[in-house]
Enzyme design. Structure first.
Site, PDB file in Angstrom:
ATOM      1  N   SER A  86     -21.198  51.077 -23.829  1.00 14.36           N
ATOM      2  CA  SER A  86     -22.046  50.610 -24.705  1.00 14.36           C
ATOM      3  C   SER A  86     -23.189  49.652 -24.608  1.00 14.36           C
ATOM      4  O   SER A  86     -24.352  49.945 -24.946  1.00 14.36           O
ATOM      5  CB  SER A  86     -21.286  49.992 -26.132  1.00 14.36           C
ATOM      6  OG  SER A  86     -20.216  50.916 -26.314  1.00 14.36           O
ATOM      7  N   THR A  87     -22.940  48.824 -23.561  1.00 18.78           N
ATOM      8  CA  THR A  87     -23.831  47.850 -23.244  1.00 18.78           C
ATOM      9  C   THR A  87     -25.091  48.560 -22.520  1.00 18.78           C
ATOM     10  O   THR A  87     -26.198  48.169 -22.618  1.00 18.78           O
ATOM     11  CB  THR A  87     -23.219  46.992 -22.482  1.00 18.78           C
ATOM     12  OG1 THR A  87     -22.372  46.060 -23.076  1.00 18.78           O
ATOM     13  CG2 THR A  87     -24.374  45.559 -21.989  1.00 18.78           C
ATOM     14  N   ARG A 115     -14.567  49.146 -38.682  1.00 23.16           N
ATOM     15  CA  ARG A 115     -14.183  47.573 -38.374  1.00 23.16           C
ATOM     16  C   ARG A 115     -15.178  46.698 -38.713  1.00 23.16           C
ATOM     17  O   ARG A 115     -16.245  47.260 -39.355  1.00 23.16           O
ATOM     18  CB  ARG A 115     -14.084  47.729 -36.884  1.00 23.16           C
ATOM     19  CG  ARG A 115     -12.950  48.507 -36.142  1.00 23.16           C
ATOM     20  CD  ARG A 115     -13.101  48.594 -34.641  1.00 23.16           C
ATOM     21  NE  ARG A 115     -12.082  49.279 -33.933  1.00 23.16           N
ATOM     22  CZ  ARG A 115     -12.085  49.708 -32.815  1.00 23.16           C
ATOM     23  NH1 ARG A 115     -13.449  49.677 -31.946  1.00 23.16           N
ATOM     24  NH2 ARG A 115     -11.110  50.415 -32.322  1.00 23.16           N
ATOM     25  N   ARG A 138      -4.188  52.308 -24.915  1.00 25.59           N
ATOM     26  CA  ARG A 138      -5.662  52.396 -24.387  1.00 25.59           C
ATOM     27  C   ARG A 138      -5.654  52.510 -22.666  1.00 25.59           C
ATOM     28  O   ARG A 138      -6.587  53.200 -22.201  1.00 25.59           O
ATOM     29  CB  ARG A 138      -6.527  51.350 -25.110  1.00 25.59           C
ATOM     30  CG  ARG A 138      -7.881  51.735 -25.158  1.00 25.59           C
ATOM     31  CD  ARG A 138      -8.808  50.667 -25.745  1.00 25.59           C
ATOM     32  NE  ARG A 138      -8.637  50.911 -27.280  1.00 25.59           N
ATOM     33  CZ  ARG A 138      -9.285  51.944 -27.912  1.00 25.59           C
ATOM     34  NH1 ARG A 138     -10.284  52.767 -27.079  1.00 25.59           N
ATOM     35  NH2 ARG A 138      -9.315  51.990 -29.258  1.00 25.59           N
ATOM     36  N   ARG A 163     -11.388  41.169 -26.076  1.00 26.81           N
ATOM     37  CA  ARG A 163     -11.979  41.370 -27.185  1.00 26.81           C
ATOM     38  C   ARG A 163     -11.053  40.807 -28.514  1.00 26.81           C
ATOM     39  O   ARG A 163     -11.461  40.681 -29.675  1.00 26.81           O
ATOM     40  CB  ARG A 163     -11.971  42.968 -27.416  1.00 26.81           C
ATOM     41  CG  ARG A 163     -13.011  43.593 -26.686  1.00 26.81           C
ATOM     42  CD  ARG A 163     -12.880  45.083 -26.622  1.00 26.81           C
ATOM     43  NE  ARG A 163     -14.018  45.729 -25.895  1.00 26.81           N
ATOM     44  CZ  ARG A 163     -14.206  47.226 -25.944  1.00 26.81           C
ATOM     45  NH1 ARG A 163     -13.451  47.855 -26.899  1.00 26.81           N
ATOM     46  NH2 ARG A 163     -14.921  47.856 -25.246  1.00 26.81           N
TER      47      ARG A 163
END
Length: 203
Positions: free
Chosen positions: A20-21, A46, A150, A139
């Protein structure tokens, strides 16, 4: 069918790898060249997430029905929630004349490779599974069971990403500046307004 035009740029890699970054940096530097395909999901938003921006939030019955109608090019399920890319989401970006960017998992990659979209595939790799676990724990967004699940998925994704036949470029994100430089070089070389020649790694 999705209109066949500019080849989409597909990002894949474990959650916490930094996809994503890198993606956000690319969109910021080239706002007129790239557009992000907003995925659908049946999970709840979220804090801070906005419908239509981060995801198209929907419910399972509606998404299942849309999939059955052939409205999605790829779907997957994680932790009981469905995720997917609709044909309309890609068409919306195509209509702007921009290259469509997708952020999907390995099951989505396998599905999109069977279409005639001829995607350019970027796999973002964490430096190690230990570093990935550290990032995910930092996180503080998931319970321990979900975190372990995950990480199990991440191990399979890393195995997939390490095979050079699966993606056009593998970027190890151990240094953000270096990783973005590699991504930028790949994009400048391969993403064109017209359909580029086939990449040898796809043969």
């Amino acid at each position: 069918m999705v209109h066949k035009g500019i080849r989409p740029l597909v990002f894949c890699g474990p959650s916490g790898s930094g996809k994503s970054t890198l993606l956000k940096r690319l969109l910021k530097e080239f706002p007129d060249k790239f557009g992000f395909s907003v995925s659908h999901t049946t999970r709840k938003p979220r804090p801070g997430e906005k419908d239509g921006v981060h995801y198209h939030f929907t419910v399972k019955d509606e998404m299942v029905a849309a999939v059955e109608r052939g409205e999605f090019i790829e779907t997957t399920t994680f932790s009981g929630n469905m995720y997917g890319t609709s044909k309309r989401a890609i068409e919306d970006v195509h209509r702007t004349g921009k290259t469509c960017i997708l952020d999907i998992d390995i099951e989505g990659v396998k599905q999109i490779k069977t279409t005639d979209l001829e995607p350019l595939l970027v796999f973002v790799m964490p430096p190690s599974i230990e570093e990935l676990e550290r990032r995910l724990r930092a996180r503080n967004t998931e319970q321990e069971d979900a975190l372990k699940k995950r990480l199990e998925v991440a191990r399979k994704e890393i195995e997939f990403g390490q095979d050079p036949r699966n993606c056009h470029i593998i970027i190890v994100n151990d240094n953000l500046i270096k990783a973005y430089a590699e991504l930028r070089e790949f994009v400048v070389k391969n993403v064109k307004d017209d359909k580029p020649e086939s990449n040898p790694s796809q043969e």
